[in-house]
Design a protein around this motif. Structure first.
Motif, PDB file in Angstrom:
ATOM      1  N   VAL A 179      46.848  23.998  42.966  1.00  0.00           N
ATOM      2  CA  VAL A 179      47.009  25.051  43.978  1.00  0.00           C
ATOM      3  C   VAL A 179      46.802  26.442  43.390  1.00  0.00           C
ATOM      4  O   VAL A 179      46.045  27.259  43.941  1.00  0.00           O
ATOM      5  CB  VAL A 179      48.405  24.969  44.634  1.00  0.00           C
ATOM      6  N   GLU A 180      47.484  26.739  42.291  1.00  0.00           N
ATOM      7  CA  GLU A 180      47.416  28.083  41.718  1.00  0.00           C
ATOM      8  C   GLU A 180      45.986  28.429  41.292  1.00  0.00           C
ATOM      9  O   GLU A 180      45.539  29.570  41.438  1.00  0.00           O
ATOM     10  CB  GLU A 180      48.366  28.196  40.529  1.00  0.00           C
ATOM     11  N   THR A 181      45.255  27.449  40.794  1.00  0.00           N
ATOM     12  CA  THR A 181      43.866  27.667  40.385  1.00  0.00           C
ATOM     13  C   THR A 181      42.988  27.923  41.604  1.00  0.00           C
ATOM     14  O   THR A 181      42.125  28.811  41.591  1.00  0.00           O
ATOM     15  CB  THR A 181      43.349  26.456  39.593  1.00  0.00           C
ATOM     16  N   VAL A 182      43.201  27.168  42.668  1.00  0.00           N
ATOM     17  CA  VAL A 182      42.453  27.375  43.914  1.00  0.00           C
ATOM     18  C   VAL A 182      42.675  28.793  44.431  1.00  0.00           C
ATOM     19  O   VAL A 182      41.729  29.482  44.825  1.00  0.00           O
ATOM     20  CB  VAL A 182      42.855  26.352  44.994  1.00  0.00           C
ATOM     21  N   LEU A 183      43.907  29.252  44.402  1.00  0.00           N
ATOM     22  CA  LEU A 183      44.217  30.583  44.923  1.00  0.00           C
ATOM     23  C   LEU A 183      43.567  31.683  44.082  1.00  0.00           C
ATOM     24  O   LEU A 183      43.102  32.688  44.628  1.00  0.00           O
ATOM     25  CB  LEU A 183      45.738  30.781  44.988  1.00  0.00           C
ATOM     26  N   ARG A 184      43.500  31.477  42.781  1.00  0.00           N
ATOM     27  CA  ARG A 184      42.809  32.450  41.926  1.00  0.00           C
ATOM     28  C   ARG A 184      41.310  32.477  42.245  1.00  0.00           C
ATOM     29  O   ARG A 184      40.679  33.538  42.244  1.00  0.00           O
ATOM     30  CB  ARG A 184      43.037  32.102  40.447  1.00  0.00           C
ATOM     31  N   ILE A 185      40.742  31.311  42.535  1.00  0.00           N
ATOM     32  CA  ILE A 185      39.329  31.245  42.931  1.00  0.00           C
ATOM     33  C   ILE A 185      39.133  31.967  44.264  1.00  0.00           C
ATOM     34  O   ILE A 185      38.185  32.744  44.433  1.00  0.00           O
ATOM     35  CB  ILE A 185      38.863  29.777  43.034  1.00  0.00           C
ATOM     36  N   TRP A 186      40.042  31.721  45.204  1.00  0.00           N
ATOM     37  CA  TRP A 186      39.925  32.357  46.520  1.00  0.00           C
ATOM     38  C   TRP A 186      40.091  33.870  46.432  1.00  0.00           C
ATOM     39  O   TRP A 186      39.478  34.606  47.222  1.00  0.00           O
ATOM     40  CB  TRP A 186      40.952  31.765  47.484  1.00  0.00           C
ATOM     41  N   ASP A 187      40.916  34.357  45.513  1.00  0.00           N
ATOM     42  CA  ASP A 187      41.037  35.809  45.314  1.00  0.00           C
ATOM     43  C   ASP A 187      39.638  36.406  45.142  1.00  0.00           C
ATOM     44  O   ASP A 187      39.294  37.420  45.759  1.00  0.00           O
ATOM     45  CB  ASP A 187      41.868  36.122  44.063  1.00  0.00           C
TER      46      ASP A 187
END
Length: 323
Positions: free
Chosen positions: A250-258
């Protein structure tokens, strides 16, 4: 302390449910996660202070070189919704169209659209306690509303599988139906055009582009794929359709989405290439069609993708993929 004792101690300290409501899987490496997060928490705290200073007294977040640099280093959860809304243009669209979202929900019924969305409700994040019918409030209703409104708003797309996971993440971050709708519109309507249309031309084109990038930058991998007759669509379609949701942590996905909301779809190529390049030796061990597919599943597991800050700071994540 023995490794098994350290692992059990970490399991006792790290909550079984993450901050977003997802249950951690049975094989979750609690010790490795605790080691990573103790370091990452220091980074998050430092970034939160810098973001608070940047946003203090300002109105809408707008694109700039400073904002781009800050986003690449990570957006703290408490500022994420505001930053996404600003840099994606979603806030501007919402401000220009007051009441539009609620009018969409009150519009003419579309039975086929409603049924398609309803069918996917229980399939959306069964491992997230906030989307279960027993939850209070249950986010399934919020998710249904956002997808229904978008289906009415963009009738050329309507509803496509994969949109439920994307809208679900938006709801978890914004905690706001209307903002989630406008962010979904930014993604599907502007950032990723034709990904979710019936013909999915944008999606198919971008997967072909990834194949050509691999052929140019990682020719041994491309040759292996050709030799075993493996199509890129088979391996990476979920990466593109779900924007790495349910594929990376999840945290990695959110950094990508940023970065996705600020810089556009090129970040998807960069992440995909980073995963393939990092695991090139592993992929080249494959000896059959099925083996290639299995190796690609391994690309998205382990410490390399869990340690999101290190992952996102790797030079080739931000290096231009195309001339």
């Amino acid at each position: 302390m023995e490794p098994s004792e350290r692992a059990q101690a970490a399991r006792d300290r790290v909550p079984r449910i993450d901050p977003y409501g997802f249950e951690r899987p049975e094989d979750f490496d609690y010790a490795a996660y605790e080691e990573f997060f103790s370091t990452y928490l220091v980074i998050l705290t430092r970034r939160a202070i810098k973001w608070s200073k940047l946003l203090k007294g300002s109105g809408r977040v707008q694109k700039s070189m400073t904002v781009k640099r800050y986003i690449r280093k990570g957006v703290p959860l408490e500022h994420r919704a505001r930053v996404w809304m600003g840099v994606s243009g979603a806030q501007a669209q919402m401000d220009r169209n007051p009441g539009y979202y609620h009018r969409l929900l009150q519009g003419q019924r579309n039975d086929s659209l409603e049924e398609a969305i309803r069918t996917d409700m229980n399939r959306t994040f069964p491992d997230n306690v906030k989307f279960r019918k027993s939850a209070d409030p249950c986010l399934q209703k919020t998710l249904y509303n956002v997808l229904l409104a978008y289906g009415h708003h963009n009738q050329g797309v309507g509803y496509c599988q994969g949109m439920n996971f994307i809208a679900g993440y938006l709801i978890l971050i914004t905690k706001n139906e209307e903002e989630s709708f406008w962010l979904l519109d930014a993604l599907i309507g502007r950032i990723l055009p034709d990904y979710y249309s019936p013909a999915m031309l944008g999606l198919k084109t971008d997967q072909e582009v990834l194949g050509e990038l691999v052929r140019t930058k990682l020719p041994a991998v491309a040759a292996l794929m050709d030799g075993h007759g493996v199509l890129w669509t088979l391996l990476v379609s979920r990466w593109f359709i779900c924007l790495f949701v349910d594929i990376l942590p999840v945290e990695t996905v959110l950094r990508i989405w940023d970065c996705l909301f600020n810089e556009g779809s090129k970040i998807i190529f960069r992440v995909a290439l980073t995963l393939i390049k990092q695991h090139q030796a592993l992929i080249l061990e494959a000896t059959s069609f099925a083996d290639v597919c299995e190796k690609f599943k391994e690309l998205t597991r382990g410490r390399f993708v869990t340690e999101c800050h290190t992952f996102m700071q790797r030079p080739h994540v931000y290096r231009a993929c195309m001339n």
